[in-house]
Write a protein that holds these residues in place. Structure first.
Motif, PDB file in Angstrom:
ATOM      1  N   ARG A 241      -3.364   1.123  -6.402  1.00  0.00           N
ATOM      2  CA  ARG A 241      -2.970  -0.245  -6.052  1.00  0.00           C
ATOM      3  C   ARG A 241      -2.968  -0.395  -4.534  1.00  0.00           C
ATOM      4  NH1 ARG A 241      -0.650  -3.241 -10.048  1.00  0.00           N
ATOM      5  NH2 ARG A 241       0.530  -4.466  -8.524  1.00  0.00           N
ATOM      6  N   ARG A 243      -3.398  -3.237  -1.033  1.00  0.00           N
ATOM      7  CA  ARG A 243      -3.231  -4.587  -0.502  1.00  0.00           C
ATOM      8  C   ARG A 243      -4.177  -4.738   0.686  1.00  0.00           C
ATOM      9  NH1 ARG A 243       1.927  -6.762  -0.250  1.00  0.00           N
ATOM     10  NH2 ARG A 243       1.079  -8.288   1.218  1.00  0.00           N
ATOM     11  N   GLU A 341      -0.215  -0.632  -1.487  1.00  0.00           N
ATOM     12  CA  GLU A 341       0.604  -1.711  -2.046  1.00  0.00           C
ATOM     13  C   GLU A 341       2.075  -1.543  -1.700  1.00  0.00           C
ATOM     14  OE1 GLU A 341       1.610  -4.992  -3.550  1.00  0.00           O
ATOM     15  OE2 GLU A 341      -0.340  -4.467  -4.391  1.00  0.00           O
ATOM     16  N   GLU A 343       5.813  -4.271  -0.467  1.00  0.00           N
ATOM     17  CA  GLU A 343       6.334  -5.606  -0.212  1.00  0.00           C
ATOM     18  C   GLU A 343       6.113  -5.981   1.249  1.00  0.00           C
ATOM     19  OE1 GLU A 343       7.610  -7.752  -2.371  1.00  0.00           O
ATOM     20  OE2 GLU A 343       7.213  -6.341  -4.003  1.00  0.00           O
ATOM     21  N   THR A 346       0.841  -8.211   5.128  1.00  0.00           N
ATOM     22  CA  THR A 346      -0.075  -7.098   5.399  1.00  0.00           C
ATOM     23  C   THR A 346       0.059  -6.627   6.841  1.00  0.00           C
ATOM     24  OG1 THR A 346      -1.857  -8.674   5.896  1.00  0.00           O
ATOM     25  CG2 THR A 346      -1.756  -7.784   3.654  1.00  0.00           C
TER      26      THR A 346
END
Length: 461
Positions: A241, A243, A341, A343, A346
């Motif tokens: 996962r 981002r 990934e 919270e 980015t």
């Protein structure tokens, strides 16, 4: 030790890779994958690298071309990552690739009495430099400069309300794609099989099924350990996962912005610890970056959206004598960061790397950044548990055999560079030369002018 990569060697390595059982199969020919191949080969492991396109085809050619010392991470309180970055920068600049790096002076302009906070950060970064044992002859310490010196360093600065500047130093790559090629060639010299145009279709802990993109033929490679080093595309081969975020740069003429040999670092309005940079290049060009925007799609070649162009031009123009406009933009490029990934935005996500092992045994190395590729590679190889030989790459100087300049065909590029790319650096077609072995392709006008001559050289080389 044969470090040459070319079409003939590719065919030989492709045939041999199908007959043998490798110790380590590396998927991905960017800076991390090439670094893994070098690390594994230097420990005596039989190594095969498969790359779907070309060396440095993905994110590794779209960076700011900087060898960062980790100042940004220090500002966020991540001392470990900041120290790791400073150490790896020092290794690159003094031991493994002094021929591929150079010292870059960087000016932060001051207006009014501001600057104490930034200067404290520069001093902390200098402390990291000292702790990493990088000599001041390579990276001098930071200092304040008066207004007249700031304008001499960056003549294009707006003198209105300018009180001076903060001068610091960081590392700059001659070229990020060139670093990847040097890593791959050095690995090849130690016996690694470097195979481009080999698209992996399925990946397991004991090998891969792939396709020779040039012929359409499918083939298999068996290995005792498999490392997925495909960066932002890692999730297409293993359950990871990520981002991803987009970092865009604009290519401009350095003279149009009033740049000489000193980079300009300016704060992004309304942001804390976020900056834009104007980075001069040896060929008279400059790169203006950097954005940090989340993305959902992961194309092979990302495009720079109009919103990023507007943001970068507006941010830089606030500090220059003249506004930069669309007419100043002669090229652009964007890269995708393989952020893990988590919270948050980015722009705030950690640049730490991670080594993950899937249920089928495939090892994936993700996250991180270009400067720390060597540490990432070492961690990935050690996760295979195939050898007790310690990492050796901090003492291995990368290949250094640039040809003597001949007839120029583009700014900073001569015919000898093209022939060298074909015979020794694994370039198989004109795109490899234009977009990876040289950076002619960053400026479309230069690309169109040079392409016919490069096609002739390909036919004869």
């Amino acid at each position: 030790m044969n470090t040459s990569l070319n079409a003939d060697r590719r065919l030989q390595d492709l045939e041999a890779a199908q007959r043998e059982v490798a110790d380590v199969l590396v998927v991905g020919g960017g800076v991390t994958g090439a670094g893994v191949a070098l690390d594994a080969a230097s420990r005596g492991l039989k190594t095969v690298l498969l790359e779907a396109h070309d060396l440095a085809f993905g994110t590794s050619r779209w960076s700011s071309k900087l060898v960062h010392g980790g100042l940004r991470y220090l500002a966020k309180g991540d001392v470990r990552l900041a120290h790791e970055s400073a150490v790896e920068r020092g290794i690159l600049m003094t031991r493994t690739a002094p021929h591929l790096t150079r010292t870059l002076p960087m000016l932060f302009p001051l207006h009014g009495t501001a600057g104490n906070f930034v200067m404290s950060g520069f001093r902390a970064g200098n402390a990291l430099r000292i702790a990493a044992r990088t000599p001041s002859s390579v990276l001098p310490g930071p200092r304040r400069v008066p207004k007249h010196e700031a304008l001499a360093l960056v003549p294009g600065l707006d003198p209105a309300n300018l009180t001076g500047g903060l001068l610091s130093y960081d590392g700059q790559l001659a070229d990020d794609a060139q670093l990847v090629v040097a890593l791959a060639r050095t690995a090849a010299g130690l016996g690694a099989r470097i195979i481009t145009r080999a698209k992996v279709l399925t990946l397991q802990g004991d090998g891969a099924e792939a396709e020779d993109v040039l012929t359409g033929t499918r083939f298999g490679v068996r290995a005792r350990a498999v490392i997925n080093a495909t960066g932002v595309w890692a999730g297409t081969l293993t359950p990871v996962r990520l981002r991803p975020s987009r970092g865009s740069h604009l290519v401009i003429d350095a003279g149009s912005a009033g740049l000489t040999g000193t980079a300009l670092t300016v704060p992004v309005p309304g942001e804390r610890n976020r900056y834009a940079m104007l980075l001069p290049q040896p060929n008279g060009r400059a790169y203006l970056g950097l954005t940090d925007e989340p993305v959902d799609d992961i194309p092979d070649v990302p495009e720079v959206p109009q919103s990023d162009v507007d943001f970068l031009l507006a941010t830089a123009s606030r500090f220059l004598q003249r506004d930069l406009t669309y007419d100043d933009v002669i090229g652009s490029y964007a890269g995708l960061r393989p952020l893990i990934e988590a919270e948050g935005r980015t722009a705030d996500l950690s640049r730490n790397h991670a080594v993950l092992t899937a249920p089928n045994g495939v090892i994936t190395i993700v996250g991180g950044k270009l400067t720390t590729y060597r540490r990432m590679a070492a961690d990935a190889v050690e996760a295979t548990n195939l050898t007790q030989v310690p990492c050796r790459t901090k003492d291995i100087r990368l290949v250094d055999d640039r040809p003597a300049p001949t007839t120029p065909i583009a700014p900073g590029v001569t015919e000898a560079d093209v022939v060298h790319a074909i015979r020794h650096e694994g370039a198989l077609d004109a795109d490899d030369v234009l977009d990876r072995r040289t950076r002619i392709g960053l400026v479309p006008a230069d690309r169109a002018k040079a392409a016919p001559e490069i096609a002739k050289l390909l036919a004869h080389a």
